[in-house]
Motif scaffolding. Sequence first.
Motif, short mmCIF file in Angstrom:
data_model
loop_
_atom_site.label_atom_id
_atom_site.label_comp_id
_atom_site.label_asym_id
_atom_site.label_seq_id
_atom_site.Cartn_x
_atom_site.Cartn_y
_atom_site.Cartn_z
N THR A 193 6.45 2.60 -2.44
CA THR A 193 6.39 2.49 -0.87
C THR A 193 5.92 4.11 -0.72
O THR A 193 5.38 4.30 0.13
N LYS A 194 6.52 4.88 -1.59
CA LYS A 194 5.97 6.28 -1.16
C LYS A 194 4.52 6.73 -1.48
O LYS A 194 4.00 7.14 -0.68
N ARG A 195 3.93 6.05 -2.50
CA ARG A 195 2.46 6.04 -2.74
C ARG A 195 1.48 5.50 -1.79
O ARG A 195 0.59 5.46 -1.47
N ASN A 196 2.20 4.04 -1.37
CA ASN A 196 1.32 3.04 -0.60
C ASN A 196 2.40 2.43 0.36
O ASN A 196 3.11 1.48 0.05
N PRO A 197 2.23 2.87 1.45
CA PRO A 197 3.46 2.14 2.68
C PRO A 197 3.16 0.72 3.04
O PRO A 197 4.06 0.17 3.08
N THR A 198 1.95 0.53 2.62
CA THR A 198 1.68 -0.97 2.75
C THR A 198 1.86 -2.05 1.61
O THR A 198 1.55 -3.06 1.36
N THR A 199 2.63 -1.32 0.42
CA THR A 199 2.88 -2.17 -0.79
C THR A 199 3.19 -3.45 -0.61
O THR A 199 4.20 -3.72 0.18
N PRO A 200 2.78 -4.27 -1.32
CA PRO A 200 1.98 -4.38 -2.60
C PRO A 200 0.51 -4.32 -1.94
O PRO A 200 -0.45 -4.51 -3.01
N LEU A 209 -5.12 -3.41 4.23
CA LEU A 209 -4.76 -4.12 5.32
C LEU A 209 -3.63 -3.34 6.12
O LEU A 209 -2.97 -2.48 5.93
N ASN A 210 -3.82 -3.60 7.59
CA ASN A 210 -2.90 -2.85 8.30
C ASN A 210 -1.58 -3.78 8.47
O ASN A 210 -1.55 -4.97 8.16
N LYS A 211 -0.46 -3.28 9.60
CA LYS A 211 0.28 -4.09 9.55
C LYS A 211 0.21 -5.21 10.19
O LYS A 211 0.91 -6.56 9.86
N LYS A 212 -0.61 -5.42 11.04
CA LYS A 212 -0.79 -6.56 11.72
C LYS A 212 -1.52 -7.74 10.83
O LYS A 212 -0.99 -9.02 10.98
N GLU A 213 -2.33 -7.34 9.91
CA GLU A 213 -3.05 -8.25 9.02
C GLU A 213 -2.00 -8.52 8.02
O GLU A 213 -1.84 -9.96 7.58
N ILE A 214 -1.16 -7.65 7.53
CA ILE A 214 -0.06 -7.96 6.65
C ILE A 214 0.83 -9.18 7.03
O ILE A 214 1.31 -10.32 6.70
N ASN A 215 1.20 -9.00 8.39
CA ASN A 215 2.25 -9.84 9.19
C ASN A 215 1.54 -11.17 9.09
O ASN A 215 2.32 -12.12 8.97
#
Length: 779
Positions: free
Chosen positions: A347-354, A358-364
């Motif tokens: 999470t530290k290196r990649n806030p959207t892990t894994p 993709l942005n937050k909306k796309e991940i959701n």
Amino acid sequence: MAKVKKVKKETIQDFSKYIRWFWMLFLGGVLIVFLVFLLASWGLLGDMPDHTQLENPKTNLATEIISSDGKTLGKFYLNDNRTPITYDELPQNLVDALVATEDARFHEHSGIDARGTLRAIAFFGKNGGASTVSQQLAKQLFHKREKANIFKKLSQKIREWVIATRLERQYTKEEIIAQYFNIYDFLNNADGIRSASRIYFSKEPKDLSIKESAMLVGMFKNSALYNPRRNPVGVKNRRNVVLYQMEKYGYITKKVKDSLQKTELGLKYSPESHREGIATYFRGYLDGYMKKWIKNNLKPDGTKYNLYNDGLKIYTTIDSRMQKYAEVAVQQHMPRLQAEFFVQNTTKRNPTTPFLDLNKKEINSLLKRSMKQSERWRHMKFDLKKSDKEIEASFTKPAQMTVFTWKEGRASEVDTIMKPIDSIRYYKSFLRTGVMSMDPLTGHVKAWVGGMNYRHFQYDMVKQGKRQVGSTFKPFVYATAIDQLHYSPCDEFPDTPFCIEEGKFGNAEEWCPKNAGGEYGGNRTLKNALANSVNTITARLIDKVGPQTVVDLAKKLGIKSDVPSVPSIALGVPEISLYEMVGAYSTFANQGVYTKPVMVTSIEDKNGTVLYQFKPETRDVISEETAYVTVKLMEGVTQSGSGARLRTKGADKYRADYKEIITGYPYQFTNPIAGKTGTTQNQSDGWFMGMVPNLVTGVWVGGEDRAVHFKTVKYGQGAAMALPIWGLYMKSCYADESLNVSKASFEKPKNLSINVDCSKETNDNDEEGPEEVPDDLSF
């Protein structure tokens, strides 16, 4: 004196009266017993099997899946995991243990042991029962244990006596023993002696030792009580009783008995379930295959075969040894690759892990789509009739679950409490894989690994999954150019930027592919261009032959997936299954003849009658010369290109997270190998297709979603993700000399007119080595 004689005469008359009564009672008792047995045989005391049922007792038999080397890969069953065997397949010590413990006079009686019965009556069963093996078989086959009053129990016992005598007339003593071993439920899905032997000791019945045989025979007393997994102490004590009986009746010596009674059970528990064991993904595919076959093939009486009860035998092309080597290769490589992925995706290196890109909306949106595709959603929606709002809410409530993990480099499970929505994200963080290996001449599929763990990842990445194939598609373009334009591997082309103008082949816009790293320069031979996966030269070739010609060849090579007729297919944008790719590549190894992959060679019913026999499907696709030249081009990949690490030894490194030395590249193959690596955009897919004359093997590695991938090509390329599995697998295959995997050269056509010897070429680019690949992942 006369008076005395009169008294004696009266006494004799009185005594004769008792004698008459005795014989009347005796004969009456015999008559009553005879009548009772007669009534029982007529079925007036309860249901009795007729002659047909006695001759063919109805038992549920599992369908057996058999490998090409004669090993059982698994079974299809619902409740009864039973595969019958003959008396000749039983070890003598198993038969001795049964007779000594259950029926010492088995070979002397005809179904009813008179001495045992009288003893049981005299001592009210305290000195042992009177049931013979034949009676126990009768109970197992035709009766259930009565829980009613004493009269019903007595009625059942009489019927068992009658059935036992009939069984003795119908079958030999050996057949009765075999049937008894086959019918008994040893628990833990161990129905019958063959399943019990495999599940508890991981061996066939004929290989059982004396103490193993004694343990299994001991379970006849009460398998629910003497369950090896739950009551090992009780089972050991019961086993020792069986050993005592064997010594008592002279089957073993006292010394052997005393020695064996001190040993432990020695269990090697190997459950036979649909989600465990060897070739689980292949068996999953076979389940669907058989259901289609059953739908189109009826029994002689017009009814359908039952996959789970009819005892079919499915003979497959899978080689159990090669299957094991492929599965072990996956288990060796994937945890180390996954460990590196986790390091790079904290999470530290990649806030959207894994996920990447993709942005937050796309991940959701992605997670919600996965929710609706889950088994949990299906169950709540259709079984429990819950609303979408209720179902979504359930995904945010912590729940107890068992999840997959790599532990100390091995597949494992851990019990945890996690929100179901978080478990979806957790599982998406795991890289997946697929491996398929095939004999190009016969089409026989030798190994099929659809993933890492069927229990947790059931989507099959051999035939079910389709992914972009990247540069592994390029040999189809090269083969088309060789076939149409008679090109040689030594022909040179400029490695400079190149574009195909808009509309030339129906493409909507101008297409200008770039080389990896944006590097260009000089001329390259076709051999060097394919070895180093140069995009511009592949583009030049498809410009000369046209996309549709390449599509036509791909279809002839067995590619059924959609391949659009556009220039960009040259770089592998089509999504194709590993199954299709291995079949297509096999055509090159098989001198231009496509052989459809075969998984099932024959199907038999329980009596050995052949119900299906496969017929090879082959067709000529390209000339022998074109196939050979294409193979020689692909040999360059493992000689000086991205696959060259198969021939070198990388440096060993110490990995602190595994606390061990990780070997660099231990392959060091010296024999001819043709192959091609493939890496798709953003490193979402890693491929390696490798061939020797009699074996073609394809490997794919990637995330479930394209947004799950390595950030850089160092770890994300096919040479780092997929090639190590191929190398480990082939290393094991070569070590097993019984497999006869070829180390020879590919057969050269007699009338070869195209020059394939580029050794005199002076192009410096031919000396380029492979791209950087991390030593600690390539073993």
